[in-house]
Design an enzyme around this catalytic site. Structure first.
Site, PDB file in Angstrom:
ATOM      1  N   GLU A   1      -0.352  -9.370  -0.241  1.00  0.00           N
ATOM      2  CA  GLU A   1      -1.736  -9.718   0.119  1.00  0.00           C
ATOM      3  C   GLU A   1      -2.639  -9.767  -1.116  1.00  0.00           C
ATOM      4  O   GLU A   1      -3.530 -10.607  -1.219  1.00  0.00           O
ATOM      5  CB  GLU A   1      -2.275  -8.713   1.146  1.00  0.00           C
ATOM      6  CG  GLU A   1      -1.585  -8.860   2.491  1.00  0.00           C
ATOM      7  CD  GLU A   1      -1.927  -7.752   3.466  1.00  0.00           C
ATOM      8  OE1 GLU A   1      -1.755  -6.570   3.115  1.00  0.00           O
ATOM      9  OE2 GLU A   1      -2.370  -8.064   4.584  1.00  0.00           O
TER      10      GLU A   1
ATOM     11  N   GLU B   1       5.412  -4.940   6.931  1.00  0.00           N
ATOM     12  CA  GLU B   1       4.692  -3.925   7.717  1.00  0.00           C
ATOM     13  C   GLU B   1       5.293  -3.716   9.102  1.00  0.00           C
ATOM     14  O   GLU B   1       5.271  -2.614   9.650  1.00  0.00           O
ATOM     15  CB  GLU B   1       3.210  -4.313   7.871  1.00  0.00           C
ATOM     16  CG  GLU B   1       2.380  -4.210   6.592  1.00  0.00           C
ATOM     17  CD  GLU B   1       2.407  -5.472   5.743  1.00  0.00           C
ATOM     18  OE1 GLU B   1       3.290  -6.330   5.951  1.00  0.00           O
ATOM     19  OE2 GLU B   1       1.540  -5.594   4.860  1.00  0.00           O
TER      20      GLU B   1
ATOM     21  N   ALA C   1       0.866  -1.171   0.000  1.00  0.00           N
ATOM     22  CA  ALA C   1       0.000   0.000   0.000  1.00  0.00           C
ATOM     23  C   ALA C   1       0.903   1.222   0.000  1.00  0.00           C
ATOM     24  O   ALA C   1       2.068   1.140   0.426  1.00  0.00           O
ATOM     25  CB  ALA C   1      -0.883  -0.003   1.238  1.00  0.00           C
TER      26      ALA C   1
ATOM     27  N   GLY D   1       0.793  -5.017   1.141  1.00  0.00           N
ATOM     28  CA  GLY D   1      -0.482  -5.132   0.427  1.00  0.00           C
ATOM     29  C   GLY D   1      -0.318  -5.785  -0.937  1.00  0.00           C
ATOM     30  O   GLY D   1      -1.248  -6.408  -1.461  1.00  0.00           O
TER      31      GLY D   1
HETATM   32  N1  DAK Z   1       4.630   3.291  -0.743  1.00  0.00           N
HETATM   33  C1  DAK Z   1       5.020   4.462  -1.299  1.00  0.00           C
HETATM   34  N2  DAK Z   1       6.135   4.603  -2.053  1.00  0.00           N
HETATM   35  C2  DAK Z   1       6.884   3.511  -2.249  1.00  0.00           C
HETATM   36  C3  DAK Z   1       6.551   2.250  -1.692  1.00  0.00           C
HETATM   37  C4  DAK Z   1       5.345   2.165  -0.903  1.00  0.00           C
HETATM   38  N3  DAK Z   1       4.913   1.004  -0.353  1.00  0.00           N
HETATM   39  N4  DAK Z   1       7.486   1.358  -2.047  1.00  0.00           N
HETATM   40  C5  DAK Z   1       8.371   2.040  -2.818  1.00  0.00           C
HETATM   41  N5  DAK Z   1       8.005   3.324  -2.943  1.00  0.00           N
HETATM   42  C6  DAK Z   1       8.680   4.381  -3.693  1.00  0.00           C
HETATM   43  C7  DAK Z   1       9.973   4.810  -2.978  1.00  0.00           C
HETATM   44  O1  DAK Z   1       9.689   5.740  -1.958  1.00  0.00           O
HETATM   45  C8  DAK Z   1      10.735   5.414  -4.124  1.00  0.00           C
HETATM   46  O2  DAK Z   1      10.204   6.696  -4.373  1.00  0.00           O
HETATM   47  P1  DAK Z   1      11.193   7.946  -4.758  1.00  0.00           P
HETATM   48  O3  DAK Z   1      12.170   8.050  -3.639  1.00  0.00           O
HETATM   49  O4  DAK Z   1      11.831   7.511  -6.066  1.00  0.00           O
HETATM   50  O5  DAK Z   1      10.265   9.114  -4.899  1.00  0.00           O
HETATM   51  C9  DAK Z   1      10.353   4.528  -5.318  1.00  0.00           C
HETATM   52  O6  DAK Z   1       9.135   3.885  -4.944  1.00  0.00           O
HETATM   53  C10 DAK Z   1      11.381   3.467  -5.593  1.00  0.00           C
HETATM   54  O7  DAK Z   1      11.664   2.798  -4.396  1.00  0.00           O
HETATM   55  P2  DAK Z   1      13.144   2.669  -3.786  1.00  0.00           P
HETATM   56  O8  DAK Z   1      14.016   3.790  -4.217  1.00  0.00           O
HETATM   57  O9  DAK Z   1      12.987   2.428  -2.322  1.00  0.00           O
HETATM   58  O10 DAK Z   1      13.652   1.337  -4.528  1.00  0.00           O
HETATM   59  P3  DAK Z   1      14.660   0.241  -3.988  1.00  0.00           P
HETATM   60  O11 DAK Z   1      14.880  -0.696  -5.133  1.00  0.00           O
HETATM   61  O12 DAK Z   1      15.844   0.874  -3.316  1.00  0.00           O
HETATM   62  O13 DAK Z   1      13.853  -0.524  -2.822  1.00  0.00           O
HETATM   63  C11 DAK Z   1      11.944  -1.606  -1.870  1.00  0.00           C
HETATM   64  C12 DAK Z   1      12.720  -1.221  -3.158  1.00  0.00           C
HETATM   65  C13 DAK Z   1      10.661  -2.303  -2.327  1.00  0.00           C
HETATM   66  C14 DAK Z   1      12.787  -2.608  -1.047  1.00  0.00           C
HETATM   67  C15 DAK Z   1      11.659  -0.347  -1.038  1.00  0.00           C
HETATM   68  O14 DAK Z   1      11.106   0.642  -1.882  1.00  0.00           O
HETATM   69  C16 DAK Z   1      10.711  -0.607   0.107  1.00  0.00           C
HETATM   70  O15 DAK Z   1      11.119  -1.133   1.142  1.00  0.00           O
HETATM   71  N6  DAK Z   1       9.437  -0.210  -0.070  1.00  0.00           N
HETATM   72  C17 DAK Z   1       8.437  -0.316   0.951  1.00  0.00           C
HETATM   73  C18 DAK Z   1       7.943  -1.734   1.087  1.00  0.00           C
HETATM   74  C19 DAK Z   1       6.902  -1.846   2.216  1.00  0.00           C
HETATM   75  O16 DAK Z   1       7.219  -1.502   3.368  1.00  0.00           O
HETATM   76  N7  DAK Z   1       5.719  -2.283   1.884  1.00  0.00           N
HETATM   77  C20 DAK Z   1       4.633  -2.410   2.830  1.00  0.00           C
HETATM   78  C21 DAK Z   1       3.856  -1.121   2.874  1.00  0.00           C
HETATM   79  S1  DAK Z   1       2.537  -1.166   4.097  1.00  0.00           S
HETATM   80  C22 DAK Z   1      -5.077  -1.696   4.186  1.00  0.00           C
HETATM   81  C23 DAK Z   1      -4.733  -2.871   3.569  1.00  0.00           C
HETATM   82  C24 DAK Z   1      -3.393  -3.164   3.320  1.00  0.00           C
HETATM   83  C25 DAK Z   1      -2.418  -2.286   3.716  1.00  0.00           C
HETATM   84  C26 DAK Z   1      -2.772  -1.113   4.331  1.00  0.00           C
HETATM   85  C27 DAK Z   1      -4.108  -0.799   4.563  1.00  0.00           C
HETATM   86  N8  DAK Z   1      -6.455  -1.407   4.440  1.00  0.00           N
HETATM   87  C28 DAK Z   1      -7.454  -2.300   3.947  1.00  0.00           C
HETATM   88  C29 DAK Z   1      -6.822  -0.220   5.192  1.00  0.00           C
HETATM   89  C30 DAK Z   1      -1.042  -2.636   3.421  1.00  0.00           C
HETATM   90  C31 DAK Z   1      -0.015  -1.970   3.985  1.00  0.00           C
HETATM   91  C32 DAK Z   1       1.302  -2.022   3.347  1.00  0.00           C
HETATM   92  O17 DAK Z   1       1.502  -2.616   2.309  1.00  0.00           O
END
Ligand code: DAK
Length: 258
Positions: A112, A132, A66, A109
């Site tokens: 998921e 998360e 997400a 997400g």
């Molecule tokens: N959200 C927003 N931006 C994201 C992102 C994300 N989840 N993942 C990556 N990006 C963005 C980065 O900020 C970066 O943006 P800029 O800096 O270029 O502006 C761009 O995508 C490229 O990412 P990286 O520069 O970080 O690329 P790398 O290859 O170095 O790293 C990475 C890739 C996937 C390891 C890293 O980006 C990362 O750790 N990303 C976050 C992964 C994460 O934590 N995912 C879980 C998010 S929480 C809900 C249901 C479900 C959910 C929520 C609510 N409801 C029903 C209410 C789910 C929650 C989640 O998924």
């Protein structure tokens, strides 16, 4: 259907392919993308020509979760008000076969969403994870429930409590994907599977899908409800604010248990 900003849609005979398309953000599922996805699935659901659907991203990412920037400042009340869960419920109720074609990151997400699909074809480059916990929250769209049903308690605990990523091969060994294929063929392979299923009786396919899902659905609704409440609760903690702010500021998070 109105024009799509964050998705692309292709049709070939009885098969539709939906591409998540926010490449710069690794296809992070923002609110707008999720609304578009629900509209597209609604349209495909009522289109008798379409008998099976492939859901994919691009080579670098299926979806990295997400969109963290959407959630970073939200509190529990705001998360409740948004009622995003209704969208995930709609995906859960999609009656036609949904096949995920995954390359690159399928995280949070994104992972998921893969688990909402009925079958999964992964490229050798695919990586799966529920990170998360590193943001001070927990999976919110069924991760704790579907992952545990698929891989068992021990593996689910490791993924959910450490946030580590696993390879496509590991995901295959744990039963999360049907098969792993070279990156050149993951999408073709998924579309081939979709075409094979599209030759069957649509009504028999629909009832077969419903019947298989019953095995998972017993107690699933209760588990989802429980996970959802805990997910909301965490949006009133300082750790959630710190975890998401740290991601945006590209620094390690410092959690204090508050
Ligand atoms: N959200 C927003 N931006 C994201 C992102 C994300 N989840 N993942 C990556 N990006 C963005 C980065 O900020 C970066 O943006 P800029 O800096 O270029 O502006 C761009 O995508 C490229 O990412 P990286 O520069 O970080 O690329 P790398 O290859 O170095 O790293 C990475 C890739 C996937 C390891 C890293 O980006 C990362 O750790 N990303 C976050 C992964 C994460 O934590 N995912 C879980 C998010 S929480 C809900 C249901 C479900 C959910 C929520 C609510 N409801 C029903 C209410 C789910 C929650 C989640 O998924």
């Amino acid at each position: 259907m109105t024009s799509l900003k964050h998705l692309k849609l292709e049709r070939d005979g009885h098969v539709a392919t939906v591409f998540l398309h926010r490449p710069k953000q690794l296809n992070a599922l923002n609110l707008e993308l999720m609304s578009e996805l629900v509209s597209v699935l609604d349209a495909l659901e009522s289109d008798d020509e379409i008998r099976s659907v492939v859901l994919t991203g691009d080579e670098r990412a299926f979806a990295a979760g997400a969109d963290i920037t959407d959630m970073a400042d939200a509190d529990s009340t705001e998360m409740l008000r948004r009622n995003q869960f209704a969208k995930w419920e709609r995906i859960r109720k999609f009656s036609k076969p949904l096949i995920a074609a995954v390359s690159g990151f399928a995280l949070g997400g994104g992972c998921e969403l893969v688990m909402h699909c009925d079958m999964v074809i992964a490229s050798e480059t695919a990586q799966f994870g529920q990170p998360e916990i590193k943001l001070g929250v927990i999976p919110g769209a069924g991760g704790t429930q579907r992952l545990t049903r698929t891989v068992g308690k021990q593996h689910a605990m490791e993924l959910v409590l450490t946030g580590k990523f696993i390879s496509a091969k590991q995901a295959e060994a744990w039963g999360m994907v049907n098969r792993v294929v070279p990156i050149e063929s993951y999408l073709n392979e998924a579309q081939k599977l979709a075409r094979e299923i599209a030759q069957m009786s649509p009504i028999a396919v629909r009832l077969a899908k419903e019947s298989v899902l019953k095995v998972y659905d017993a107690h699933l609704a209760e588990g989802l409800e429980f996970e959802r409440k805990n997910f909301y609760l965490l949006f009133n903690t300082e750790d959630q604010k710190e975890g998401m702010k740290a991601f945006i500021e590209k620094r390690p998070a410092k959690f204090r248990g508050k």
